[in-house]
Scaffold this motif. Sequence first.
Motif, mmCIF file in Angstrom:
data_model
loop_
_atom_site.group_PDB
_atom_site.id
_atom_site.type_symbol
_atom_site.label_atom_id
_atom_site.label_comp_id
_atom_site.label_asym_id
_atom_site.label_seq_id
_atom_site.Cartn_x
_atom_site.Cartn_y
_atom_site.Cartn_z
ATOM 1 N N ALA A 46 4.136 5.981 -5.089
ATOM 2 C CA ALA A 46 4.313 6.108 -6.688
ATOM 3 C C ALA A 46 3.109 7.083 -7.084
ATOM 4 O O ALA A 46 3.343 7.875 -7.914
ATOM 5 C CB ALA A 46 4.197 4.660 -7.147
ATOM 6 N N MET A 47 1.710 6.812 -6.566
ATOM 7 C CA MET A 47 0.643 7.656 -7.111
ATOM 8 C C MET A 47 0.745 8.894 -6.730
ATOM 9 O O MET A 47 0.461 9.846 -7.693
ATOM 10 C CB MET A 47 -0.735 6.956 -6.745
ATOM 11 N N GLU A 48 1.239 9.350 -5.539
ATOM 12 C CA GLU A 48 1.485 10.643 -5.199
ATOM 13 C C GLU A 48 2.517 11.401 -5.721
ATOM 14 O O GLU A 48 2.446 12.560 -6.000
ATOM 15 C CB GLU A 48 1.633 10.783 -3.500
ATOM 16 N N GLU B 8 2.592 6.855 -10.914
ATOM 17 C CA GLU B 8 1.484 5.808 -11.279
ATOM 18 C C GLU B 8 0.340 6.635 -11.486
ATOM 19 O O GLU B 8 0.289 7.580 -10.400
ATOM 20 C CB GLU B 8 1.324 4.584 -10.412
ATOM 21 N N GLU B 9 -0.703 6.278 -12.010
ATOM 22 C CA GLU B 9 -1.939 6.789 -12.010
ATOM 23 C C GLU B 9 -3.001 5.815 -11.573
ATOM 24 O O GLU B 9 -2.680 4.652 -11.805
ATOM 25 C CB GLU B 9 -2.450 7.202 -13.247
ATOM 26 N N GLU B 10 -4.342 6.312 -11.130
ATOM 27 C CA GLU B 10 -5.160 5.207 -10.719
ATOM 28 C C GLU B 10 -5.648 4.524 -12.181
ATOM 29 O O GLU B 10 -5.900 4.979 -12.990
ATOM 30 C CB GLU B 10 -6.105 6.102 -10.096
ATOM 31 N N ILE C 147 0.831 -1.251 0.035
ATOM 32 C CA ILE C 147 0.099 -0.055 0.072
ATOM 33 C C ILE C 147 0.882 1.068 -0.050
ATOM 34 O O ILE C 147 0.633 2.160 -0.776
ATOM 35 C CB ILE C 147 -1.094 -0.070 1.298
ATOM 36 N N ARG C 148 1.990 1.439 0.941
ATOM 37 C CA ARG C 148 2.765 2.557 0.981
ATOM 38 C C ARG C 148 3.739 2.779 -0.349
ATOM 39 O O ARG C 148 3.907 3.880 -0.720
ATOM 40 C CB ARG C 148 3.566 2.237 2.406
ATOM 41 N N VAL D 10 -6.561 2.401 -2.939
ATOM 42 C CA VAL D 10 -5.124 3.193 -2.345
ATOM 43 C C VAL D 10 -5.539 4.642 -2.855
ATOM 44 O O VAL D 10 -5.372 5.744 -2.319
ATOM 45 C CB VAL D 10 -3.825 2.717 -3.179
ATOM 46 N N ALA D 11 -6.016 4.803 -4.007
ATOM 47 C CA ALA D 11 -6.480 6.412 -4.508
ATOM 48 C C ALA D 11 -7.480 6.934 -3.405
ATOM 49 O O ALA D 11 -7.409 8.053 -3.339
ATOM 50 C CB ALA D 11 -6.981 6.230 -5.941
ATOM 51 N N ALA D 12 -8.562 5.948 -3.081
ATOM 52 C CA ALA D 12 -9.552 6.474 -1.911
ATOM 53 C C ALA D 12 -8.977 6.961 -1.033
ATOM 54 O O ALA D 12 -9.252 7.874 -0.188
ATOM 55 C CB ALA D 12 -10.491 5.586 -1.747
#
Length: 470
Positions: free
Chosen positions: A241-243, A247-249, A235-236, A258-260
């Motif tokens: 990576a998304m923040e 990576e994108e949702e 998760i972390r 994770v996006a939520a």
Amino acid sequence: MAAFITFSFLLLIIIFVYRNSKRRTNKVKLPCGDMGLPWIGETVEFYKAQRSNQLFEEFFQPRMKKHGNIFKTKLMGSPTVVVNGAAANKFFMSNEFKLVVSSWPTSSVELMGKNSIMEKQGDSHRCLRSIVTSTLSVSGLTAMVPRMCGSIENHMQKNWLDREEISLYRSTKMLTFTIVLECLFGIEIVPETLFGVFERVLEGVLSPPVNVPWTKFARAKKARAEIEKVLVGEIRRKREAMEGGGEEEDDMLFSKLVAASIRGEITEEEVVDNVVLLVFAAHDTTSYAITMTFKMLANHPDCYSLLLKEHEEIASNKRAGEALTFEDVKKMEYTWQVARETMRLCPPIFGSFRKTITDINFEGVTIPKGWKVLWTTYGTHYDEKYFPDPMRFNPSRFADPVQAYAFIPFGGGPRLCAGYQLAKLNILVLVHYVVTRYNWSLVYPDEPILMDPLPFPSKGMPIKISPKCD
């Protein structure tokens, strides 16, 4: 002296509450039934019948004959009312959050997670459910089919090739576990590294919640901590990576969860608990349904001939090595009739517990606030009122609509299994690959089915296999 006074005071309160509750319940008409021994009630009889996969024959049916479709008992320390019939199913399932709430044994909640969708109510439940169902929309399922085909191909190449005999149950358990991780969540973990750990957790979900080293529950808690450590790391890593923009949702459920959490809609603990719950819900019951489908087909060759013809027609329109599409899966109508008839006769779950949040008047009796309610699949699945000649295997009965709330292997109402469509997809696609590529037969046609805590074939359902010629 102070300790003695405190103890005496608490004892008086307990006696007062007990007598008050007895007085209150004596004023209302409770369902008929036997509460059994003090505290444990009829728990021993329930577990004994469950272990031998005779819950209907040895526990529910005798009490239904004696007391009717609604009867009281005491299970695992809780006064419980068992309800049977489509009307009862509809009433209690559709009144989720209004009259009843989900209520599982302490061990199940501890191991699946207090923050899982199983335990959530109201807005929290709706938020989590919307995230899950968005992954299983038509577009999500369409994208999932080729991925699922790839996972099945890889599994068969690794575990079926050059083998003359395999354990169908163990093979499908590993395969459905892999499909959940790869095709639903998109988690990049080698499935074999976690499969055994998840199995140890499952062993404790209905065991007494006694956390001492030699118990099933303690071993399950330890395994659960191992899983949590791995998932928190994933998760972390995903969140970072998304923040960071790396990576994108995407359309995978893990990414959506994770996006939520990044948006503050859910917590990290909720992500962990719902991954754990959904892995269990999506793979263990599905693998049993698949296994029993093949057992039923082996014992009913006329049904197998019809099913095989359906899949050969689909395969005849595919190029060599071409994956199935969602449109292909929608053509598997008879296969889904076979699967549903199998789940009617061999339900992967026996029922589900609820807890009343107010006094409930139903069919002339009162179920007091705080009591448990247990609806059962057997109460309608084995009733000739809904399914004529109920113990006969007859897939064509599902060619016509079935009365609402009579067929309930996936539950119903707001708690309808969110992974229902994934299970359906998994069953149909795997059946296609097996019947079009292999000749197969059961090693033990009359293999006993046991339950601990979910049903399973006692010998792992071994089958003899040989590749079909192209």
